[in-house]
Design an enzyme around this catalytic site. Structure first.
Site, mmCIF file in Angstrom:
data_model
loop_
_atom_site.group_PDB
_atom_site.id
_atom_site.type_symbol
_atom_site.label_atom_id
_atom_site.label_comp_id
_atom_site.label_asym_id
_atom_site.label_seq_id
_atom_site.Cartn_x
_atom_site.Cartn_y
_atom_site.Cartn_z
ATOM 1 N N CYS A 1 35.051 32.586 39.780
ATOM 2 C CA CYS A 1 34.393 31.919 40.908
ATOM 3 C C CYS A 1 33.424 30.807 40.494
ATOM 4 O O CYS A 1 33.543 29.683 40.991
ATOM 5 C CB CYS A 1 33.659 32.903 41.809
ATOM 6 S SG CYS A 1 34.125 34.606 41.622
ATOM 7 N N ARG B 1 35.527 41.786 30.995
ATOM 8 C CA ARG B 1 34.404 42.554 31.539
ATOM 9 C C ARG B 1 34.091 43.686 30.579
ATOM 10 O O ARG B 1 35.006 44.353 30.096
ATOM 11 C CB ARG B 1 34.733 43.121 32.930
ATOM 12 C CG ARG B 1 34.823 42.020 33.954
ATOM 13 C CD ARG B 1 35.064 42.512 35.358
ATOM 14 N NE ARG B 1 35.428 41.372 36.181
ATOM 15 C CZ ARG B 1 35.902 41.456 37.419
ATOM 16 N NH1 ARG B 1 36.063 42.650 37.979
ATOM 17 N NH2 ARG B 1 36.200 40.371 38.100
ATOM 18 N N GLN C 1 43.772 37.744 36.773
ATOM 19 C CA GLN C 1 44.029 38.014 38.183
ATOM 20 C C GLN C 1 44.860 36.893 38.791
ATOM 21 O O GLN C 1 44.870 35.787 38.277
ATOM 22 C CB GLN C 1 42.713 38.091 38.960
ATOM 23 C CG GLN C 1 41.824 39.230 38.552
ATOM 24 C CD GLN C 1 40.512 39.207 39.312
ATOM 25 O OE1 GLN C 1 40.010 38.142 39.680
ATOM 26 N NE2 GLN C 1 39.943 40.366 39.546
ATOM 27 N N ASP D 1 43.985 35.091 40.986
ATOM 28 C CA ASP D 1 42.725 34.797 41.643
ATOM 29 C C ASP D 1 42.804 33.452 42.363
ATOM 30 O O ASP D 1 43.466 32.534 41.888
ATOM 31 C CB ASP D 1 41.661 34.724 40.538
ATOM 32 C CG ASP D 1 40.257 34.797 41.072
ATOM 33 O OD1 ASP D 1 40.096 35.155 42.247
ATOM 34 O OD2 ASP D 1 39.323 34.492 40.304
ATOM 35 N N HIS E 1 40.218 30.755 45.027
ATOM 36 C CA HIS E 1 39.050 30.498 45.874
ATOM 37 C C HIS E 1 39.419 29.420 46.863
ATOM 38 O O HIS E 1 39.988 28.394 46.489
ATOM 39 C CB HIS E 1 37.853 30.110 45.011
ATOM 40 C CG HIS E 1 37.428 31.247 44.140
ATOM 41 N ND1 HIS E 1 37.869 31.394 42.849
ATOM 42 C CD2 HIS E 1 36.689 32.349 44.431
ATOM 43 C CE1 HIS E 1 37.398 32.524 42.360
ATOM 44 N NE2 HIS E 1 36.681 33.129 43.285
ATOM 45 N N LYS F 1 34.123 41.316 54.272
ATOM 46 C CA LYS F 1 35.385 41.288 53.525
ATOM 47 C C LYS F 1 36.434 42.210 54.130
ATOM 48 O O LYS F 1 36.121 43.105 54.911
ATOM 49 C CB LYS F 1 35.147 41.679 52.070
ATOM 50 C CG LYS F 1 34.612 43.098 51.921
ATOM 51 C CD LYS F 1 34.526 43.504 50.456
ATOM 52 C CE LYS F 1 33.931 44.904 50.332
ATOM 53 N NZ LYS F 1 34.003 45.441 48.989
ATOM 54 N N HIS G 1 37.022 34.366 48.462
ATOM 55 C CA HIS G 1 37.607 34.854 47.209
ATOM 56 C C HIS G 1 38.785 35.719 47.638
ATOM 57 O O HIS G 1 38.629 36.576 48.499
ATOM 58 C CB HIS G 1 36.666 35.788 46.440
ATOM 59 C CG HIS G 1 35.280 35.286 46.220
ATOM 60 N ND1 HIS G 1 34.818 34.912 44.998
ATOM 61 C CD2 HIS G 1 34.241 35.121 47.072
ATOM 62 C CE1 HIS G 1 33.561 34.543 45.084
ATOM 63 N NE2 HIS G 1 33.190 34.659 46.335
HETATM 64 ZN ZN ZN Z 1 35.821 34.986 43.151
#
Ligand code: ZN
Length: 470
Positions: free
Chosen positions: A165, A194, A212, A214, A216, A295, A341
Site C-alpha cells: 500500500c 512479514r 498477493q 494485491d 489498490h 470493509k 485495498h
Molecule cells: Zn493495501
C-alpha cells in the site's frame, strides 16, 4: 489467558475449562510433543499434549474421521508427495518452489494478471526495501514495526515491505491526477515479508515471504458503490470457478475511528448497497471495521467444510490523508481520493495451499503441473511414446513419458500417487494404430477408462480442458 487446575497440574487455557468440562463425554489423546516456554530454545522445556474431546463417543468418532480426512488432504503432505515445494530450517516461513510447484504458482499468478488486465487494472512492480521514512509516513513504523524485517544501514534503517500500500500511495502522488484518471487501479504481485514468529509458521498458510494478488484502487467517494459491485462480481466469478461456496461479512465503524462521520456513513452505505444489489446475504460485524475504514471480508468453505478467510475489500480514508493525496476535480478544486485495498486470492502461496486441500491434490487439467503422462508398456514402443509426447507438447501441453524399466502396474501406480489427470498407456496395439489408451483421473481420485483415442483427439481434449478461464 487463564490458569486452571487439573488435579495437581496447572494448565494455561485460552478458554474457560470449567464451562466445557461437564459436557465432555469422550476424550482421546492425539499426540505428545516437546515445546519451549514462549518458543524460546533457551527457556524451560514443556510437554505439549494434544487431545480431542466431544460430548459423546459417537461425536468423537466423527470428529476423528474428520481429522483423518483433513490430514489426508494436508497440503504439506501433498506438497511433498506431488513434488511441489519444500521448506528448509535455514529459511523458516519461506518456501522453495520446485519445478512442478512453480508451474502451479505461475499459472495462478498469470490467470489473475490476465483477468485483472481485462478489468481495467494496471500492473506495477514496486521496490522490496524502503527507507524508514516511508513507514513513518504510512504509520507502519509506529503500529506494525514488530511484524517487519528491519535492516540497519548506517544511521538509517530500511525495511522489507510487509505490504504494497505505501508504495502505491507514492505512485499515485508521483504526478498530478485528474478526476478523469479515477478509478485508478494498481495491481502488484511483489514479494512481501512479514516477521511471523517461527512457532506460528506451518506450510503455506502462514509465511514470512509471500506474494498477493494485491491491488489498490484510488477513487472518488461517489464511485465506491459501483467499484465494490465490480469487486463482488469478481469475487463471485473467481470462487465459483474454483468451486468454493463463500460467506460475506461487512465490518462497520469502530469506536476509535479516523475520518469524518459523514464519509464513514456514506462508505458503509455504499458497501451495503453493493451487497444488496448483488443480492448477497451477508452478516454485519458492527464496530469491527479497521480504524481507517469499513470493509467486506469473504470466507470460502472448502470441500470438507472448513472456512478460510481469503478476499478482502477494505476502504481506507487514512493513507490518502497521511500521503496528502489529491486529485483535481471537475470544478478545478483539489480533492482527496478514497483508497480501496483489495485481494481476491489473498496470498498466492496460501491460496495454493487451500486449493491443494480443497481438491485433495486431484488438480484440474488447467492447473496440474503434469497434465498427462505417457506410459509405454515396454522399450519397443518407447519411440512412439516419445513422438506422441512431443506432438502433445507442441500444443502447449505439459506431458511426460515414464520410460523407467518397470512393470506397467508399477508405472500406473506411480502416476496415481502423483495424481496425474491423464495416464496414456501405449502398447504395441496402440503404437500400430497411432493411438493412446486413455485413463482419466476423476475428481474423487477414481480412474475412468476411456479406450484408445488418436493422439490429436487426446490433444484436443486436453487443450479444451486447459483453456478454462475465470
Ligand atoms: Zn493495501
Amino acid at each position: 489467558m487463564q490458569v486452571g487446575r487439573l488435579g495437581s497440574t496447572l494448565v494455561l487455557l485460552d478458554g474457560p475449562l470449567e464451562h466445557a468440562a461437564p459436557t465432555v463425554g469422550a476424550v482421546r489423546l492425539v499426540s505428545l510433543a516437546g515445546a519451549y516456554w514462549r518458543g524460546d530454545p533457551a527457556g524451560p522445556q514443556l510437554t505439549r499434549i494434544h487431545g480431542l474431546a466431544a460430548p459423546t463417543e459417537e461425536a468423537l468418532v466423527a470428529r476423528i474421521a474428520e481429522r483423518e480426512e483433513a490430514n489426508r488432504r494436508d497440503h504439506r503432505v501433498l506438497g511433498r508427495e506431488l513434488d511441489l515445494f519444500l521448506f528448509h530450517p535455514y529459511a523458516p516461513g519461506a518456501p522453495f518452489w520446485l519445478p512442478r510447484g512453480l508451474v502451479m504458482w505461475n499459472i495462478l499468478s498469470q490467470r489473475m494478471r490476465e483477468h485483472l488486465l481485462g478489468e481495467g487494472y494496471l500492473e506495477v512492480r514496486t521496490p522490496i526495501l524502503f527507507d524508514q521514512a516511508l513507514w513513518e509516513t504510512s504509520g507502519h513504523w509506529e503500529n506494525y514495526r514488530d511484524n517487519m524485517f528491519i535492516v540497519p544501514t548506517g544511521d538509517r534503517a530500511v525495511s522489507l515491505k510487509p505490504m504494497n500500500c505505501p508504495s502505491h500511495m507514492l505512485l499515485f502522488a508521483s504526478r498530478t491526477r485528474s478526476f478523469r484518471d479515477l478509478p485508478l487501479r494498481l495491481h502488484d504481485q511483489s514479494i512481501l515479508h512479514r516477521n511471523e514468529v517461527s512457532g506460528a509458521l506451518g506450510g503455506l498458510t502462514r509465511l514470512r515471504q509471500f506474494s498477493q494478488d494485491d491491488a489498490h484502487i484510488f477513487l472518488r467517494s461517489d464511485q465506491i458503490q459501483e467499484e465494490v459491485l465490480r469487486l463482488l462480481e469478481m469475487v463471485d466469478r473467481v470462487y465459483r470457478f474454483f468451486g468454493f461456496p463463500y460467506t460475506v461479512k461487512l465490518s462497520t465503524r469502530p469506536v476509535n475511528s479516523l475520518g469524518d462521520a459523514a464519509l464513514w456513513e456514506r462508505a458503509e452505505e455504499s458497501l451495503a448497497a453493493a451487497l444488496r444489489q448483488r443480492k448477497m446475504t451477508y452478516s454485519v460485524n458492527a464496530g469491527d471495521g479497521a480504524f481507517y475504514g469499513p470493509k467486506i471480508d469473504v470466507d470460502v468453505t472448502d470441500a470438507i467444510g472448513r472456512k478460510w478467510q481469503v478476499a478482502t475489500v477494505q476502504l481506507d480514508f487514512n493513507l490518502p490523508q497521511r500521503f496528502k493525496l489529491r486529485y483535481v476535480d471537475e470544478d478545478g478544486s483539489e480533492q482527496m481520493p478514497v483508497v480501496i485495498h483489495r485481494a481476491i486470492y489473498g496470498s498466492l502461496e496460501r491460496f495454493l495451499g487451500i486449493l491443494l486441500e480443497h481438491y485433495a491434490g486431484n488438480l484440474p487439467v488447467w492447473l496440474a503441473p503434469e497434465q498427462a503422462r505417457i506410459v509405454p508398456i515396454n522399450a519397443k514402443v518407447l519411440p512412439f511414446a516419445m513422438s506422441a509426447a512431443e506432438a502433445l507438447r507442441k500444443r502447449g501441453l505439459r506431458v511426460e513419458v515414464d520410460d523407467a524399466n518397470d512393470t506397467l502396474g508399477a508405472k500406473i501406480r506411480r502416476a496415481e500417487v502423483m495424481k496425474i489427470p491423464y495416464v496414456l498407456v501405449v502398447g504395441e496395439r496402440e503404437a500400430e494404430a497411432g493411438g493412446l489408451n486413455v485413463r482419466k483421473r476423476e475428481p474423487g481420485g477414481k480412474s475412468l477408462t476411456m479406450g484408445v483415442l488418436a493422439i490429436d483427439a487426446v490433444g484436443d481434449r486436453l487443450v479444451q480442458e486447459a483453456a478454462v478461464q475465470f
